[in-house]
Write an enzyme that holds these catalytic residues in place. Structure first.
Site, mmCIF file in Angstrom:
data_model
loop_
_atom_site.group_PDB
_atom_site.id
_atom_site.type_symbol
_atom_site.label_atom_id
_atom_site.label_comp_id
_atom_site.label_asym_id
_atom_site.label_seq_id
_atom_site.Cartn_x
_atom_site.Cartn_y
_atom_site.Cartn_z
ATOM 1 N N CYS A 114 0.815 -1.225 0.000
ATOM 2 C CA CYS A 114 0.000 0.000 0.000
ATOM 3 C C CYS A 114 0.845 1.271 0.000
ATOM 4 O O CYS A 114 0.345 2.361 -0.265
ATOM 5 C CB CYS A 114 -0.940 0.012 1.199
ATOM 6 S SG CYS A 114 -1.948 -1.457 1.310
ATOM 7 N N HIS A 255 -4.013 6.999 2.940
ATOM 8 C CA HIS A 255 -4.296 5.700 2.316
ATOM 9 C C HIS A 255 -5.734 5.290 2.654
ATOM 10 O O HIS A 255 -6.145 5.328 3.808
ATOM 11 C CB HIS A 255 -3.291 4.682 2.867
ATOM 12 C CG HIS A 255 -3.574 3.276 2.471
ATOM 13 N ND1 HIS A 255 -3.996 2.926 1.212
ATOM 14 C CD2 HIS A 255 -3.493 2.113 3.179
ATOM 15 C CE1 HIS A 255 -4.159 1.614 1.154
ATOM 16 N NE2 HIS A 255 -3.869 1.101 2.336
ATOM 17 N N ASN A 285 -9.990 -0.884 -0.113
ATOM 18 C CA ASN A 285 -8.536 -0.685 -0.084
ATOM 19 C C ASN A 285 -7.933 -1.196 -1.397
ATOM 20 O O ASN A 285 -7.924 -2.392 -1.654
ATOM 21 C CB ASN A 285 -7.968 -1.457 1.119
ATOM 22 C CG ASN A 285 -6.475 -1.290 1.275
ATOM 23 O OD1 ASN A 285 -5.789 -0.802 0.382
ATOM 24 N ND2 ASN A 285 -5.962 -1.712 2.418
HETATM 25 C C1 LIG Z 1 -10.366 -5.813 9.953
HETATM 26 C C2 LIG Z 1 -11.065 -4.997 11.036
HETATM 27 C C3 LIG Z 1 -12.123 -4.114 10.410
HETATM 28 C C4 LIG Z 1 -11.749 -5.965 11.992
HETATM 29 O O1 LIG Z 1 -12.379 -5.244 13.042
HETATM 30 P P1 LIG Z 1 -12.179 -5.726 14.551
HETATM 31 O O2 LIG Z 1 -13.077 -4.901 15.372
HETATM 32 O O3 LIG Z 1 -10.718 -5.698 14.836
HETATM 33 O O4 LIG Z 1 -12.736 -7.173 14.469
HETATM 34 P P2 LIG Z 1 -12.063 -8.557 14.935
HETATM 35 O O5 LIG Z 1 -11.146 -9.042 13.858
HETATM 36 O O6 LIG Z 1 -11.522 -8.436 16.310
HETATM 37 O O7 LIG Z 1 -13.352 -9.437 14.952
HETATM 38 C C5 LIG Z 1 -14.453 -9.140 15.802
HETATM 39 C C6 LIG Z 1 -15.559 -10.106 15.467
HETATM 40 O O8 LIG Z 1 -16.120 -9.762 14.178
HETATM 41 C C7 LIG Z 1 -16.105 -10.912 13.350
HETATM 42 N N1 LIG Z 1 -15.909 -10.508 11.975
HETATM 43 C C8 LIG Z 1 -14.740 -10.310 11.310
HETATM 44 N N2 LIG Z 1 -14.993 -9.944 10.052
HETATM 45 C C9 LIG Z 1 -16.330 -9.894 9.918
HETATM 46 C C10 LIG Z 1 -17.194 -9.575 8.848
HETATM 47 N N3 LIG Z 1 -16.743 -9.212 7.639
HETATM 48 N N4 LIG Z 1 -18.530 -9.617 9.068
HETATM 49 C C11 LIG Z 1 -19.040 -9.980 10.258
HETATM 50 N N5 LIG Z 1 -18.262 -10.294 11.296
HETATM 51 C C12 LIG Z 1 -16.928 -10.241 11.134
HETATM 52 C C13 LIG Z 1 -14.952 -11.765 13.874
HETATM 53 O O9 LIG Z 1 -15.120 -13.118 13.492
HETATM 54 C C14 LIG Z 1 -15.105 -11.566 15.350
HETATM 55 O O10 LIG Z 1 -16.144 -12.382 15.829
HETATM 56 P P3 LIG Z 1 -16.024 -13.116 17.274
HETATM 57 O O11 LIG Z 1 -15.900 -11.986 18.247
HETATM 58 O O12 LIG Z 1 -17.277 -13.863 17.324
HETATM 59 O O13 LIG Z 1 -14.775 -13.945 17.175
HETATM 60 C C15 LIG Z 1 -10.041 -4.144 11.839
HETATM 61 O O14 LIG Z 1 -9.186 -4.973 12.577
HETATM 62 C C16 LIG Z 1 -9.195 -3.294 10.943
HETATM 63 O O15 LIG Z 1 -9.671 -2.332 10.386
HETATM 64 N N6 LIG Z 1 -7.904 -3.592 10.800
HETATM 65 C C17 LIG Z 1 -7.009 -2.895 9.885
HETATM 66 C C18 LIG Z 1 -7.206 -3.502 8.549
HETATM 67 C C19 LIG Z 1 -6.627 -2.711 7.444
HETATM 68 O O16 LIG Z 1 -7.199 -1.763 7.022
HETATM 69 N N7 LIG Z 1 -5.491 -3.152 6.955
HETATM 70 C C20 LIG Z 1 -4.907 -2.667 5.808
HETATM 71 C C21 LIG Z 1 -3.794 -1.758 6.163
HETATM 72 S S1 LIG Z 1 -2.888 -1.489 4.713
#
Ligand SMILES: CC(C)(COP(=O)(O)OP(=O)(O)OC[C@H]1O[C@@H](n2cnc3c(N)ncnc32)[C@H](O)[C@@H]1OP(=O)(O)O)[C@@H](O)C(=O)NCCC(=O)NCCS
EC number: 2.3.1.180
Length: 328
Positions: A114, A255, A285
């Protein structure tokens, strides 16, 4: 001493097919409400089954050369920033050079995920120092949906395909922006946080179906933490070394990974929301293409005016991150 690096004819392209959040609910256990509230994403673009990253690169490259009024024969270099190249070798840049019939230009890919746009700007500035008369076609392109496991709901909702390009040169050009400064960093000890498969680590025999290592993987929570901290820090460092405060920036174009990351960085840098440009809602993204795609759109809707100073920042697999100041 570094050369003047001017960006001109910034153009963007996204494939026609759009996947909405509701479309994704047919592929995995998710919902529009979950995706939008956690990421700010509503839809993303997906390339056709017959296309590769180099096909998107060719479309946007032709738009850019047309806008620049530049003959292919005037190009000295072609650079492509991507983490989803058609194959490990040849590079997208070489495939593109062949498709454009660009002759013996220097052509190669930049692998900084990215942060590819920023690594590319740093590199073009160096190339222009070596050869101030160079005309560098710089394309940022991703075919991320090719490396998405559609049953992995934690990643498949986040990414999309797209491309953007510009010509970098040392000469003044209509509608051009000057690169005021750029700063690029990495921390390879965190390379396990985000990966895009398909390289030599995938060990398959002929006839095997691809395994999990073929796809994109990300530790979301951990990535979020580093993304917010590093983009904030690198913006502060870049502003400080140029003797500027955030008030001297007209538009902040981070980004386009995730609305919550954008808001958290904007809040730490103390930027008012009306000075932040976002289009993550409609593209998701698009990795290396994310910032130039947003810049092209910001220009086309009049959010960037002549004379305006823009701060851009990115973060991605590697880990890599960086920031740049552009004066339009
Ligand atoms: C990916 C992201 C949105 C996930 O949000 P989060 O609040 O951290 O969520 P978690 O991964 O802890 O998961 C929380 C719950 O949601 C669930 N979940 C994950 N993706 C899901 C989806 N698409 N739909 C529904 N539920 C989802 C998980 O399974 C988990 O369930 P559980 O509590 O029953 O185990 C967040 O971590 C994020 O934005 N990370 C940065 C990602 C990014 O942009 N990276 C690129 C950088 S270049």
């Amino acid at each position: 001493m570094s050369a003047t690096c001017r960006l001109s004819a910034l153009q963007a392209y996204a494939p026609d097919t759009v996947l909405s959040n509701d479309d994704l609910t047919k592929l995995t256990d998710t919902s529009d409400e979950w995706i939008f509230s956690r990421t700010g994403i509503k839809e993303r673009h997906k390339l056709a089954d017959t296309q590769n990253a180099s096909d998107l690169a060719l479309i946007v490259a032709r738009k850019t050369l047309h806008e620049a009024g530049l003959e292919v024969g005037a190009l000295t270099h072609i650079l492509a920033a991507t983490c989803t190249q058609d194959m490990l070798s040849p590079s997208v840049a070489c495939i593109l050079a062949g498709a454009l019939n660009a002759g013996p230009v220097m052509a190669f890919d930049i692998s900084a995920a990215c942060t590819g746009f920023l690594y590319g700007l740093s590199l073009t500035r160096s190339l222009l120092t070596e050869n101030p008369d160079a005309n560098i076609l710089f394309v940022c392109v991703e075919a991320l949906t090719r490396r998405i496991n559609w049953t992995d709901r934690s990643t498949c909702v986040l990414f999309g395909d797209g491309a953007a390009a510009c010509v970098c040169s040392g000469n003044a050009g209509k509608g051009s922006a000057v690169l005021e400064d750029v700063l690029c960093k990495s921390d390879g000890s965190l390379s396990g946080l985000i990966s895009v498969g398909g390289g030599t680590a995938c060990r398959y025999a002929k006839g095997d179906t691809v395994g999990d290592d073929f796809f994109l993987h990300m530790q979301g929570r951990e990535t979020y933490r580093h993304a917010v901290r590093q983009m904030t820090n690198v913006c502060e460092e870049l502003l400080a070394r140029n003797g500027l405060a955030m008030a001297a920036v007209d538009l902040f174009v981070p980004h386009q990974a995730n609305m919550r990351i954008i808001e958290a960085v904007g809040c730490r840098l103390n930027v008012a929301a009306d000075r932040v440009f976002t289009n993550v809602e409609h593209y998701g993204n698009t990795s290396a293409a994310s910032i130039p795609l947003a810049l092209a759109q910001a220009c086309s809707v009049g959010r960037i005016r002549p004379g305006g100073r823009v701060l851009v920042t990115a973060f991605g697999a590697g880990l890599t991150w960086g920031a740049a100041l552009l004066r339009f």
